[in-house]
Design a protein around this motif. Structure first.
Motif, mmCIF file in Angstrom:
data_model
loop_
_atom_site.group_PDB
_atom_site.id
_atom_site.type_symbol
_atom_site.label_atom_id
_atom_site.label_comp_id
_atom_site.label_asym_id
_atom_site.label_seq_id
_atom_site.Cartn_x
_atom_site.Cartn_y
_atom_site.Cartn_z
ATOM 1 N N ASP A 1 -4.530 -9.403 10.053
ATOM 2 C CA ASP A 1 -4.760 -8.865 8.705
ATOM 3 C C ASP A 1 -5.524 -9.844 7.829
ATOM 4 O OD1 ASP A 1 -3.264 -6.602 9.403
ATOM 5 O OD2 ASP A 1 -1.383 -7.542 8.801
ATOM 6 N N PHE A 2 -5.986 -10.950 8.399
ATOM 7 C CA PHE A 2 -6.675 -11.989 7.634
ATOM 8 C C PHE A 2 -7.981 -11.445 7.064
ATOM 9 C CE2 PHE A 2 -9.618 -15.578 7.261
ATOM 10 C CZ PHE A 2 -8.837 -16.511 6.574
ATOM 11 N N ARG A 3 -8.196 -11.691 5.771
ATOM 12 C CA ARG A 3 -9.427 -11.275 5.112
ATOM 13 C C ARG A 3 -9.911 -12.395 4.192
ATOM 14 N NH1 ARG A 3 -11.182 -6.221 5.047
ATOM 15 N NH2 ARG A 3 -12.144 -6.491 3.000
ATOM 16 N N ILE A 4 -11.206 -12.478 4.036
ATOM 17 C CA ILE A 4 -11.822 -13.441 3.125
ATOM 18 C C ILE A 4 -12.268 -12.668 1.892
ATOM 19 C CG2 ILE A 4 -13.712 -15.083 2.834
ATOM 20 C CD1 ILE A 4 -13.530 -15.448 5.946
ATOM 21 N N GLU A 5 -11.876 -13.142 0.716
ATOM 22 C CA GLU A 5 -11.991 -12.329 -0.493
ATOM 23 C C GLU A 5 -13.396 -12.298 -1.092
ATOM 24 O OE1 GLU A 5 -9.090 -13.731 -3.210
ATOM 25 O OE2 GLU A 5 -7.384 -13.326 -1.876
ATOM 26 N N HIS A 6 -14.124 -13.397 -1.046
ATOM 27 C CA HIS A 6 -15.383 -13.485 -1.788
ATOM 28 C C HIS A 6 -16.580 -13.377 -0.830
ATOM 29 C CE1 HIS A 6 -13.021 -14.569 -5.257
ATOM 30 N NE2 HIS A 6 -12.480 -15.579 -4.596
ATOM 31 N N PRO A 7 -17.407 -12.337 -0.987
ATOM 32 C CA PRO A 7 -18.559 -12.166 -0.083
ATOM 33 C C PRO A 7 -19.623 -13.250 -0.211
ATOM 34 C CG PRO A 7 -18.021 -10.120 -1.223
ATOM 35 C CD PRO A 7 -17.252 -11.203 -1.894
ATOM 36 N N VAL A 8 -19.762 -13.828 -1.402
ATOM 37 C CA VAL A 8 -20.745 -14.903 -1.615
ATOM 38 C C VAL A 8 -20.004 -16.139 -2.105
ATOM 39 C CG1 VAL A 8 -22.791 -15.654 -2.881
ATOM 40 C CG2 VAL A 8 -22.581 -13.269 -2.167
ATOM 41 N N GLN A 9 -20.256 -17.268 -1.446
ATOM 42 C CA GLN A 9 -19.574 -18.507 -1.806
ATOM 43 C C GLN A 9 -20.577 -19.660 -1.832
ATOM 44 O OE1 GLN A 9 -15.942 -19.312 0.412
ATOM 45 N NE2 GLN A 9 -15.727 -17.155 0.961
ATOM 46 N N ASN A 10 -20.343 -20.583 -2.735
ATOM 47 C CA ASN A 10 -21.121 -21.820 -2.779
ATOM 48 C C ASN A 10 -20.213 -22.932 -2.264
ATOM 49 O OD1 ASN A 10 -23.029 -23.783 -3.271
ATOM 50 N ND2 ASN A 10 -22.657 -23.867 -5.479
ATOM 51 N N ASP A 11 -20.099 -23.024 -0.964
ATOM 52 C CA ASP A 11 -19.136 -23.920 -0.315
ATOM 53 C C ASP A 11 -19.887 -24.734 0.734
ATOM 54 O OD1 ASP A 11 -17.170 -25.065 1.381
ATOM 55 O OD2 ASP A 11 -15.726 -23.510 0.837
ATOM 56 N N THR A 12 -20.133 -26.000 0.421
ATOM 57 C CA THR A 12 -20.911 -26.852 1.316
ATOM 58 C C THR A 12 -20.229 -27.054 2.659
ATOM 59 O OG1 THR A 12 -21.833 -28.028 -0.585
ATOM 60 C CG2 THR A 12 -22.034 -29.103 1.550
ATOM 61 N N VAL A 13 -18.906 -27.211 2.644
ATOM 62 C CA VAL A 13 -18.174 -27.433 3.896
ATOM 63 C C VAL A 13 -18.243 -26.195 4.777
ATOM 64 C CG1 VAL A 13 -15.931 -27.961 4.917
ATOM 65 C CG2 VAL A 13 -16.648 -29.110 2.818
ATOM 66 N N LEU A 14 -18.033 -25.024 4.184
ATOM 67 C CA LEU A 14 -18.119 -23.780 4.947
ATOM 68 C C LEU A 14 -19.518 -23.592 5.527
ATOM 69 C CD1 LEU A 14 -16.727 -21.181 5.850
ATOM 70 C CD2 LEU A 14 -17.343 -20.161 3.647
ATOM 71 N N LYS A 15 -20.530 -23.889 4.724
ATOM 72 C CA LYS A 15 -21.919 -23.789 5.207
ATOM 73 C C LYS A 15 -22.147 -24.718 6.393
ATOM 74 C CE LYS A 15 -25.232 -25.835 2.916
ATOM 75 N NZ LYS A 15 -26.244 -26.182 1.900
ATOM 76 N N THR A 16 -21.624 -25.932 6.321
ATOM 77 C CA THR A 16 -21.791 -26.896 7.407
ATOM 78 C C THR A 16 -21.141 -26.384 8.689
ATOM 79 O OG1 THR A 16 -21.864 -28.750 5.858
ATOM 80 C CG2 THR A 16 -21.324 -29.260 8.149
ATOM 81 N N HIS A 17 -19.950 -25.816 8.575
ATOM 82 C CA HIS A 17 -19.278 -25.263 9.752
ATOM 83 C C HIS A 17 -20.115 -24.154 10.388
ATOM 84 C CE1 HIS A 17 -15.333 -27.128 10.160
ATOM 85 N NE2 HIS A 17 -15.192 -27.118 8.848
#
Length: 280
Positions: free
Chosen positions: A109-125
Motif C-alpha cells: 500500500d506504499f505511496r509517494i505523495e508528491h509527484p514533483v520533488q526538489n530532492d537532491t538525494v532522491l535524484k542521485t539515487h
C-alpha cells in the motif's frame, strides 16, 4: 512526429522488472495513461508539464517526478526548449520486499505523495540506478544493493527509521554467519556472486542479509566484494601480473571497467599504478 522527439528504452540485464526510458521531446504530448510500475524520473533539461492527482504540475530541470502504480497522468514539454528526462520504472513486486525490509508495514500500500520533488538525494539515487541499467557490466548483486538503498531512502522520506540491528553491538566479536558469507565472497573473488547465493550461505532472507551485512562490515555485500577484488588486483599488479590477466582473474569484464573501479580507490588507473611501481 518531429525528429527531435526521441524515446530510448533500456531493460536491466539482471532484473527483469526494471526498465529505463530516456526521452527528448519538443512537440509530443502523452495522452492520459497509467503504469503498473512505480515511475521515478529526473528532468534533465527543459520543463515537463503534466496533470495528475487532480492538479497541474511543472517539473523544471533538476526536479524529480514520481508516479505511483495506477496514477493517471499525461505529459508534454512546457517550455520552448526541448524536454529531456530519464524515467525509471520499478515493478511493485521488486520494490515491495525491499520496502518491507526497510521497515515499511503493508509495503503493497506504499505511496509517494508528491509527484514533483526538489530532492537532491532522491535524484542521485535515480540517476545512479539509471546508470546501472545502462551499463553492460552491472552485476545483479550491485544492482540489488543500489535498489535496496533506494528503498531505504524512500522509507526514510516517510519518517520510517528502522531499528538498529543488534549485529552492530556484536561487531567486537566475530559472528559466524557473516564471517561465513565473507569467506564465500573471498572464495569466489573472480566470479559473479548473486544475493540469492549469499542468502543461502547465511540462511536468511536476501534483504535482511543486505541490511545486517552492512551493519556488520560497514558495506553492502557488493561493496565489500568489490573492495576485496580491487585489493587482490592491486597485489597482483605489484607482483607483475599483466593488466589483462589481472582484470580477467578478478572478474572485471574488460580493462575499461577495471579502470573505473580501480581509480576511485587509489587515484590512479591500474596502468598508472604499475608505472609508479616500475619507477621505484
Amino acid at each position: 512526429m518531429s525528429t527531435e522527439n526521441r524515446f530510448q528504452f533500456a531493460k536491466s540485464a539482471v532484473l527483469d522488472e526494471v526498465m529505463l526510458l530516456e526521452a527528448s521531446m519538443s512537440d509530443f504530448s502523452y495522452g492520459t495513461h497509467a503504469h503498473e510500475e512505480f515511475s521515478f524520473g529526473v528532468t534533465l533539461s527543459g520543463r515537463q508539464d503534466f496533470f495528475a492527482l487532480g492538479e497541474h504540475h511543472k517539473s523544471h530541470a533538476g526536479n524529480v517526478i514520481v508516479f505511483n502504480p495506477e496514477d493517471a497522468h499525461d505529459g508534454h514539454s512546457g517550455a520552448d526548449d526541448p524536454l529531456h528526462y530519464k524515467m525509471l520504472y520499478v515493478h511493485p513486486d521488486q520494490l515491495s520486499p525491499m520496502l518491507e525490509s526497510a521497515g515499511v508495514r503493508r509495503a503493497r500500500d506504499f505511496r509517494i505523495e508528491h509527484p514533483v520533488q526538489n530532492d537532491t538525494v532522491l535524484k542521485t539515487h535515480i540517476l545512479r540506478l539509471a546508470a546501472l541499467v545502462e551499463s553492460s557490466s552491472t552485476s545483479a548483486l550491485e544492482y540489488t544493493s543500489a535498489l535496496f538503498e533506494f528503498a531505504e531512502y524512500l522509507a526514510s522520506q516517510k519518517g520510517i527509521q528502522r531499528s538498529v540491528s543488534l549485529v552492530k553491538s556484536k561487531r567486537r566479536t566475530k559472528d559466524p554467519v557473516f564471517e561465513r558469507v565473507r569467506d564465500y565472497l573471498h572464495a569466489h573473488v573472480g566470479e559473479e556472486v548473486s544475493l540469492d547465493e549469499l542468502s543461502q550461505v547465511a540462511h536468511m532472507s536476501k534483504y535482511h542479509l543486505l541490511r545486517c551485512f552492512r551493519d556488520y562490515f560497514g558495506m553492502t555485500p557488493h561493496q565489500y566484494w568489490q573492495n576485496y577484488r580491487i585489493n587482490r588486483a592491486k597485489e597482483a599488479l605489484e607482483l607483475g601480473m599483466p593488466l589483462a590477466d589481472v582484470a580477467f582473474t578478478f572478474g572485471f569484464t574488460d580493462l575499461s571497467y577495471f579502470n573505473r573501479r580501480f581509480k576511485p580507490m587509489f587515484g590512479l588507473t591500474p596502468y598508472q599504478f604499475r608505472r609508479t611501481l616500475l619507477r621505484t
